[in-house]
Write an enzyme that holds these catalytic residues in place. Structure first.
Site, PDB file in Angstrom:
ATOM      1  N   LYS A  53       0.819  -1.219   0.000  1.00 51.69           N
ATOM      2  CA  LYS A  53       0.000   0.000   0.000  1.00 51.69           C
ATOM      3  C   LYS A  53       0.856   1.274   0.000  1.00 51.69           C
ATOM      4  O   LYS A  53       0.468   2.291  -0.576  1.00 51.69           O
ATOM      5  CB  LYS A  53      -0.959   0.013   1.195  1.00 51.69           C
ATOM      6  CG  LYS A  53      -2.058  -1.032   1.079  1.00 51.69           C
ATOM      7  CD  LYS A  53      -3.040  -0.924   2.224  1.00 51.69           C
ATOM      8  CE  LYS A  53      -4.036  -2.082   2.201  1.00 51.69           C
ATOM      9  NZ  LYS A  53      -5.039  -1.982   3.267  1.00 51.69           N
ATOM     10  N   GLY A  74      -3.902   1.127  18.583  1.00 52.15           N
ATOM     11  CA  GLY A  74      -2.891   0.888  17.549  1.00 52.15           C
ATOM     12  C   GLY A  74      -2.535   2.173  16.829  1.00 52.15           C
ATOM     13  O   GLY A  74      -3.350   3.113  16.769  1.00 52.15           O
ATOM     14  N   ALA A  75      -1.314   2.226  16.328  1.00 53.15           N
ATOM     15  CA  ALA A  75      -0.842   3.440  15.639  1.00 53.15           C
ATOM     16  C   ALA A  75       0.000   3.083  14.427  1.00 53.15           C
ATOM     17  O   ALA A  75       0.890   3.829  14.037  1.00 53.15           O
ATOM     18  CB  ALA A  75      -0.048   4.308  16.617  1.00 53.15           C
TER      19      ALA A  75
HETATM   20  P1  ATR Z   1      -0.654  -2.403  10.305  1.00 56.74           P
HETATM   21  O1  ATR Z   1      -0.212  -1.902   8.971  1.00 56.74           O
HETATM   22  O2  ATR Z   1      -1.522  -3.626  10.267  1.00 56.74           O
HETATM   23  O3  ATR Z   1      -1.215  -1.332  11.159  1.00 56.74           O
HETATM   24  P2  ATR Z   1       1.829  -2.169  11.720  1.00 56.74           P
HETATM   25  O4  ATR Z   1       2.076  -0.868  11.032  1.00 56.74           O
HETATM   26  O5  ATR Z   1       2.929  -3.147  11.870  1.00 56.74           O
HETATM   27  O6  ATR Z   1       0.676  -2.978  10.986  1.00 56.74           O
HETATM   28  O7  ATR Z   1       1.209  -1.838  13.153  1.00 56.74           O
HETATM   29  C1  ATR Z   1       0.788  -2.829  14.037  1.00 56.74           C
HETATM   30  C2  ATR Z   1       0.133  -2.156  15.244  1.00 56.74           C
HETATM   31  O8  ATR Z   1      -0.356  -3.167  16.143  1.00 56.74           O
HETATM   32  C3  ATR Z   1       1.084  -1.293  16.056  1.00 56.74           C
HETATM   33  O9  ATR Z   1       0.348  -0.203  16.569  1.00 56.74           O
HETATM   34  C4  ATR Z   1       1.532  -2.260  17.158  1.00 56.74           C
HETATM   35  O10 ATR Z   1       1.988  -1.616  18.329  1.00 56.74           O
HETATM   36  P3  ATR Z   1       3.517  -1.091  18.428  1.00 56.74           P
HETATM   37  O11 ATR Z   1       3.568   0.205  17.662  1.00 56.74           O
HETATM   38  O12 ATR Z   1       3.750  -0.899  19.869  1.00 56.74           O
HETATM   39  O13 ATR Z   1       4.363  -2.180  17.815  1.00 56.74           O
HETATM   40  C5  ATR Z   1       0.230  -2.956  17.432  1.00 56.74           C
HETATM   41  N1  ATR Z   1       0.363  -4.276  18.104  1.00 56.74           N
HETATM   42  C6  ATR Z   1       0.732  -5.440  17.532  1.00 56.74           C
HETATM   43  N2  ATR Z   1       0.690  -6.440  18.433  1.00 56.74           N
HETATM   44  C7  ATR Z   1       0.272  -5.896  19.596  1.00 56.74           C
HETATM   45  C8  ATR Z   1      -0.004  -6.412  20.903  1.00 56.74           C
HETATM   46  N3  ATR Z   1       0.156  -7.707  21.190  1.00 56.74           N
HETATM   47  N4  ATR Z   1      -0.422  -5.550  21.863  1.00 56.74           N
HETATM   48  C9  ATR Z   1      -0.583  -4.245  21.584  1.00 56.74           C
HETATM   49  N5  ATR Z   1      -0.351  -3.697  20.370  1.00 56.74           N
HETATM   50  C10 ATR Z   1       0.053  -4.509  19.382  1.00 56.74           C
END
Ligand code: ATR
Length: 268
Positions: A65, A126-127
C-alpha cells in the site's frame, strides 16, 4: 473485457475477486478480476505488466500500500492522509490512488450497523498503517473526541499530533469511550491486549478491523468484558471494495447481500 486485479504478497486468500464478481453480477456486467502475486521487490514492475495486459483498475493489499502511494500520479485527500493506497484507477491519462479503507469502515458502521458516530467518543487502539488509514474519515464524522492508544507510546503521540486528536497510554485508558476500534495486529497474532477493566464494558461498540470465521481475540475479550455489540471487519472489507468498484464502473453496489453471502460461506 476490462481487466482488474488485486496485488498482494501473499494474495492467495484475498476475498476481493469474489466480492467484485458479486458486485458485477448486481450490475449485470462481465468482469475479469485476478489475484496478482507480486514479488516483494517487484510491485512497480507487476503493475506495469498489468497495465500492458490491459489492466484498468487495481486493488492493493499488504505489503504494497505504501508503494502504491508512491507510484500514483495523483492522490485523493484520504489517500494523502493515510499515506497508503489500496485502489488504483485512471483519469485523463493519470494514475490515481485512493484509500477506501477508512470510508469502508464508516460505511459499515453507519449503513450496515446503523450506528451514528457523531458526538461519540472514539478510541483507536494501535498506531500503525491500519490506524492511520481510518483517522481522517473518522474525524470527518464529527465525533465528540478521538483518542489513539498504542503499545509504543511515541507512535500514538506522533499520529495524534499529525491529525490533531488525543493520545493516551494503553495502560491508562479511562472507561470513557463509546466506540473502541482495534487497529492493532494483535488479533492476527492471536494476542489479547492488556486493557484496564471496565474500558470495554463501557463501550457501546467494539470493532475489530480484522475478521475471521470465529470472533477475533479482541472481540472475545470485549464480549467477556460485557460489551454486547462486537463487530468484525468483514463489512468494512466489502464496503471498501464497493468504493473501489464505484471508481472503476460508476456503479454503487449493494454491500449487505455480499456481506451476508461471505459470512455464510465462511461459516459453512
Ligand atoms: P498495520 O499496517 O496492520 O497497522 P503495523 O504498522 O505493523 O501494521 O502496526 C501494528 C500495530 O499493532 C502497532 O500499533 C503495534 O503496536 P507497536 O507500535 O507498539 O508495535 C500494534 N500491536 C501489535 N501487536 C500488539 C499487541 N500484542 N499488543 C498491543 N499492540 C500490538
Amino acid at each position: 473485457m476490462a481487466l482488474f486485479a488485486v496485488f498482494g504478497n501473499p494474495v492467495e486468500h484475498s476475498l476481493s475477486p469474489q466480492i467484485h464478481q458479486a458486485f458485477a453480477r448486481q450490475q449485470q456486467i462481465p468482469l475479469i478480476y485476478q489475484r496478482r502475486h507480486a514479488p516483494l521487490d517487484g510491485f512497480t514492475r507487476a503493475v506495469e505488466d498489468f497495465i500492458q495486459a490491459g489492466g484498468i483498475g487495481a486493488n492493493v493489499t499488504v505489503p504494497f500500500k505504501t508503494e502504491a502511494y508512491a507510484l500514483a500520479d495523483q492522490l485523493t485527500p484520504r489517500a494523502k492522509a493515510a499515506q497508503a493506497v489500496n485502489t488504483l484507477f485512471w483519469r485523463q491519462g493519470q494514475l490515481w490512488g485512493d484509500n477506501t479503507d477508512g470510508e469502508g469502515l464508516i460505511q459499515d458502521i453507519s449503513v450496515l450497523q446503523k450506528f451514528d458516530l457523531k458526538n461519540k467518543n472514539i478510541l483507536i487502539l494501535g498506531a500503525g498503517g491500519a490506524a492511520r488509514g481510518i483517522i481522517l474519515p473518522l474525524v470527518q464524522q464529527q465525533p465528540a473526541g478521538l483518542t489513539i492508544a498504542n503499545r509504543s507510546r511515541h507512535k500514538a503521540q506522533q499520529l495524534a499530533q499529525l491529525f490533531n486528536v488525543q493520545s493516551c497510554d494503553l495502560d491508562d485508558i479511562k472507561p470513557d469511550y463509546d466506540v473502541i476500534i482495534n487497529a492493532t495486529s494483535g488479533s492476527l497474532q492471536g494476542q489479547s491486549l492488556s486493557l484496564a477493566d471496565g474500558v470495554l464494558a463501557h463501550a457501546q461498540m467494539a470493532y475489530d478491523l480484522m475478521y475471521a470465521r470465529e470472533p477475533t481475540i479482541f472481540l472475545q475479550q470485549a464480549q467477556e468484558a460485557g460489551c454486547h455489540n462486537v463487530i468484525d471487519g468483514l463489512g468494512m472489507l466489502v464496503a471498501q471494495a464497493a468504493i473501489s468498484y464505484q471508481w472503476w464502473h460508476g456503479f454503487k453496489p449493494d454491500i449487505l447481500p455480499v456481506v451476508t453471502q461471505l459470512r455464510h460461506e465462511m461459516q459453512s
